[in-house]
Design a protein around this motif. Structure first.
Motif, short mmCIF file in Angstrom:
data_model
loop_
_atom_site.label_atom_id
_atom_site.label_comp_id
_atom_site.label_asym_id
_atom_site.label_seq_id
_atom_site.Cartn_x
_atom_site.Cartn_y
_atom_site.Cartn_z
N VAL A 50 -1.18 -6.22 -3.35
CA VAL A 50 -0.85 -4.91 -2.80
C VAL A 50 -1.94 -3.95 -3.25
O VAL A 50 -2.22 -3.84 -4.45
CB VAL A 50 0.53 -4.41 -3.30
N LEU A 51 -2.56 -3.29 -2.29
CA LEU A 51 -3.59 -2.30 -2.59
C LEU A 51 -2.95 -0.92 -2.58
O LEU A 51 -2.40 -0.50 -1.57
CB LEU A 51 -4.71 -2.34 -1.54
N ALA A 52 -2.99 -0.23 -3.70
CA ALA A 52 -2.47 1.13 -3.79
C ALA A 52 -3.59 2.08 -3.40
O ALA A 52 -4.56 2.27 -4.13
CB ALA A 52 -1.97 1.43 -5.20
N ILE A 53 -3.47 2.64 -2.19
CA ILE A 53 -4.52 3.46 -1.60
C ILE A 53 -4.10 4.92 -1.64
O ILE A 53 -2.94 5.25 -1.46
CB ILE A 53 -4.76 3.02 -0.14
N ASN A 54 -5.09 5.81 -1.82
CA ASN A 54 -4.76 7.23 -1.90
C ASN A 54 -4.40 7.80 -0.54
O ASN A 54 -4.24 7.09 0.44
CB ASN A 54 -5.88 8.01 -2.58
N TYR A 55 -4.31 9.10 -0.47
CA TYR A 55 -3.79 9.78 0.71
C TYR A 55 -4.82 10.01 1.81
O TYR A 55 -4.51 10.56 2.85
CB TYR A 55 -3.17 11.13 0.31
N GLU A 56 -6.06 9.59 1.63
CA GLU A 56 -7.08 9.80 2.65
C GLU A 56 -6.93 8.74 3.74
O GLU A 56 -7.14 7.55 3.49
CB GLU A 56 -8.47 9.73 2.04
N PRO A 57 -6.59 9.13 4.97
CA PRO A 57 -6.31 8.15 6.02
C PRO A 57 -7.51 7.29 6.41
O PRO A 57 -7.35 6.12 6.74
CB PRO A 57 -5.86 9.00 7.21
N GLU A 58 -8.72 7.82 6.31
CA GLU A 58 -9.88 7.02 6.68
C GLU A 58 -10.09 5.87 5.71
O GLU A 58 -10.59 4.82 6.07
CB GLU A 58 -11.14 7.87 6.83
N GLN A 59 -9.67 6.03 4.46
CA GLN A 59 -9.80 4.95 3.50
C GLN A 59 -8.88 3.80 3.88
O GLN A 59 -9.25 2.64 3.76
CB GLN A 59 -9.48 5.42 2.08
N LEU A 60 -7.68 4.10 4.37
CA LEU A 60 -6.76 3.04 4.79
C LEU A 60 -7.37 2.22 5.91
O LEU A 60 -7.30 0.99 5.90
CB LEU A 60 -5.43 3.65 5.24
N LEU A 61 -7.99 2.86 6.87
CA LEU A 61 -8.59 2.15 7.99
C LEU A 61 -9.70 1.20 7.52
O LEU A 61 -9.71 0.02 7.88
CB LEU A 61 -9.15 3.16 9.01
#
Length: 105
Positions: A50-61
């Protein structure tokens, strides 16, 4: 076995590299920093990350596209847990709890 990787920091110490690119994908020795981590987890028997990603949507993509390659190459299932707003130091851990606990605890 499951593992959680915190990948949501701002990468301030790696700037300017991280101004437009997620920190885990910055190259180190011609490989993204994330590669040796995922390879080591696979070697000890981890089959889901599980990758805990911050709130920046472009990072998720960007991380989602990279995760598909890792899933194919290593055979590890990868899911993302994304903050919708900054939650502080332990926030990503609490947010990912449901993805880590499988009911057998």
């Amino acid at each position: 076995m499951k593992a959680l990787i915190l990948v949501g920091g701002f990468g301030t110490r790696l700037r300017p590299l991280t101004l437009s690119f997620p920190k885990p994908l910055v190259d180190f020795a011609n490989k993204p920093i994330y590669d040796p981590t995922s390879e080591a987890l696979k070697a000890i028997g981890v089959d889901e990350v599980v990758l805990a990603i911050n709130y920046e949507p472009e990072q998720l993509l960007v991380m989602s596209k990279f995760s598909k390659d890792v899933e194919t190459n290593l055979g590890i299932k990868i899911t993302c847990s994304q903050e919708t707003e900054p939650l502080g130091t332990a926030g990503p851990l609490a947010l990912a709890r449901d993805k880590l606990v499988d009911g057998s605890v």
